[in-house]
Design a protein around this motif. Sequence first.
Motif, PDB file in Angstrom:
ATOM      1  N   UNK A 129       1.355   6.626   6.765  1.00 57.23           N
ATOM      2  CA  UNK A 129       0.065   6.004   7.010  1.00 57.23           C
ATOM      3  C   UNK A 129      -0.027   4.584   6.454  1.00 57.23           C
ATOM      4  N   UNK A 130      -0.770   3.748   7.140  1.00 56.34           N
ATOM      5  CA  UNK A 130      -1.162   2.419   6.673  1.00 56.34           C
ATOM      6  C   UNK A 130      -2.687   2.432   6.695  1.00 56.34           C
ATOM      7  N   UNK A 131      -3.273   2.850   5.604  1.00 53.96           N
ATOM      8  CA  UNK A 131      -4.710   3.115   5.551  1.00 53.96           C
ATOM      9  C   UNK A 131      -5.530   1.845   5.368  1.00 53.96           C
ATOM     10  N   UNK A 150      -9.611  -3.961   3.704  1.00 52.62           N
ATOM     11  CA  UNK A 150      -8.329  -4.129   3.025  1.00 52.62           C
ATOM     12  C   UNK A 150      -7.410  -2.942   3.295  1.00 52.62           C
ATOM     13  N   UNK A 151      -6.138  -3.158   3.011  1.00 51.31           N
ATOM     14  CA  UNK A 151      -5.168  -2.079   3.144  1.00 51.31           C
ATOM     15  C   UNK A 151      -5.244  -1.238   1.882  1.00 51.31           C
ATOM     16  N   UNK A 163       0.822  -4.881  -3.083  1.00 51.25           N
ATOM     17  CA  UNK A 163       0.282  -5.596  -4.234  1.00 51.25           C
ATOM     18  C   UNK A 163       1.354  -5.755  -5.317  1.00 51.25           C
ATOM     19  N   UNK A 164       2.042  -4.689  -5.640  1.00 42.41           N
ATOM     20  CA  UNK A 164       3.077  -4.750  -6.671  1.00 42.41           C
ATOM     21  C   UNK A 164       4.200  -5.702  -6.273  1.00 42.41           C
ATOM     22  N   UNK A 165       4.620  -5.650  -5.001  1.00 42.14           N
ATOM     23  CA  UNK A 165       5.697  -6.502  -4.514  1.00 42.14           C
ATOM     24  C   UNK A 165       5.291  -7.973  -4.547  1.00 42.14           C
TER      25      UNK A 165
END
Length: 71
Positions: A10-12, A17-18, A27-29
């Motif tokens: 899933x891409x919620x 926003x995602x 976000x972490x990347x």
Amino acid sequence: MNTKSTKLKPAKLCYEHIGGKLGQLLLENFADKAWIAKKTPTDKHFYITELGQKEFTKLGIDISQIKSEDL
């Protein structure tokens, strides 16, 4: 669309926003790559760095659509 049953990741979306795991990983990347940062570690919000502006543009993301804010 194929009616065959397949497992999809899933891409919620949550409002504008995602969300979900994909949002967390992005976000972490982006933070690891210094594309986004916080002014201080305790800040709630991130901002797009100069490097991030260049790299998001290379990806074809039009960041001019993002309104500037005082963070």
